[in-house]
Design an enzyme around this catalytic site. Sequence first.
Site, mmCIF file in Angstrom:
data_model
loop_
_atom_site.group_PDB
_atom_site.id
_atom_site.type_symbol
_atom_site.label_atom_id
_atom_site.label_comp_id
_atom_site.label_asym_id
_atom_site.label_seq_id
_atom_site.Cartn_x
_atom_site.Cartn_y
_atom_site.Cartn_z
ATOM 1 N N CYS A 168 -2.703 -2.545 6.502
ATOM 2 C CA CYS A 168 -3.135 -1.231 7.117
ATOM 3 C C CYS A 168 -4.569 -1.170 7.805
ATOM 4 O O CYS A 168 -4.606 -0.176 8.713
ATOM 5 C CB CYS A 168 -2.990 -0.166 6.146
ATOM 6 N N GLN A 217 -5.320 -0.511 -4.204
ATOM 7 C CA GLN A 217 -6.073 -1.534 -5.079
ATOM 8 C C GLN A 217 -6.956 -1.241 -6.127
ATOM 9 O O GLN A 217 -6.985 -1.681 -7.107
ATOM 10 C CB GLN A 217 -7.014 -2.450 -3.957
ATOM 11 N N CYS A 250 0.943 -1.217 0.026
ATOM 12 C CA CYS A 250 0.047 0.197 -0.115
ATOM 13 C C CYS A 250 0.726 1.348 0.050
ATOM 14 O O CYS A 250 1.859 1.442 1.023
ATOM 15 C CB CYS A 250 -0.946 0.002 1.231
ATOM 16 N N GLU A 251 0.601 2.264 -0.962
ATOM 17 C CA GLU A 251 1.421 3.357 -0.933
ATOM 18 C C GLU A 251 1.337 4.381 0.014
ATOM 19 O O GLU A 251 1.964 5.216 0.418
ATOM 20 C CB GLU A 251 1.301 4.094 -2.290
ATOM 21 N N HIS A 252 0.296 4.206 0.899
ATOM 22 C CA HIS A 252 -0.109 5.115 1.809
ATOM 23 C C HIS A 252 0.845 4.770 3.140
ATOM 24 O O HIS A 252 1.001 5.862 4.002
ATOM 25 C CB HIS A 252 -1.609 5.182 2.030
ATOM 26 N N HIS A 253 0.799 3.582 3.435
ATOM 27 C CA HIS A 253 1.307 3.059 4.829
ATOM 28 C C HIS A 253 2.592 2.459 4.596
ATOM 29 O O HIS A 253 3.553 2.136 5.553
ATOM 30 C CB HIS A 253 0.419 2.293 5.686
ATOM 31 N N HIS A 302 -6.126 -6.071 3.829
ATOM 32 C CA HIS A 302 -4.963 -4.774 3.864
ATOM 33 C C HIS A 302 -4.507 -4.985 4.957
ATOM 34 O O HIS A 302 -5.316 -4.666 6.217
ATOM 35 C CB HIS A 302 -5.862 -3.485 3.191
#
Length: 197
Positions: free
Chosen positions: A155, A125, A84-87, A153
């Site tokens: 996260c 995703q 995941c690019e956010h976390h 996920h």
Amino acid sequence: MNPETEFREGLDELADHYKKVLELLGEDPSREGLLKTPMRVAKAMQILTRGYTQDPHKVLTDALFEEKYNQMVIVKDIDFFSMCEHHMLPFYGKVHVAYIPNGFITGLSKIARVVDIFSHRLQVQERLTEQIMECINTTLKPQGVMVIIEAKHMCMQMRGVEKQNSITTTSAYSGVFESMKTRNEFMNLLRGESKRI
């Protein structure tokens, strides 16, 4: 490139950054258990992002065959792991792909390779689903493509709401799959046979 033995430029610099991360987390990177950790993590991250150096369109065209078959081709339960690019935490699950050829087919394993290439990049995703569909659509030019991804996920499981059993489902489709009847045919073929994550 063999990601287990060959690494990209910047590996040493990446390891130096991870050493600093350990320090900022309050750890002692010079203690025995962490001495090799920065380089191990740097190598792992290059492996997990190897998709940036690979061309998914070429994978499909390298095994492109002229064929008059014009019924649905389904490759389902393709395991994938992504970040995941956010976390920068993993998400993982199954990808199901269907396409209806329009004069050309590709090797079945190549569909799984396309999934592998796009998933080995920092992702969300929703974009991953679209990228797989668009790649197959623009390269094979079929009558239509549909992609469904079911994923868990980390996260959501390890932080934030900490919901361990939630599954996120996304879909993308083109061409004849714009028809509800065609989409339902695909869904019916998946339903009941597709294994849960």
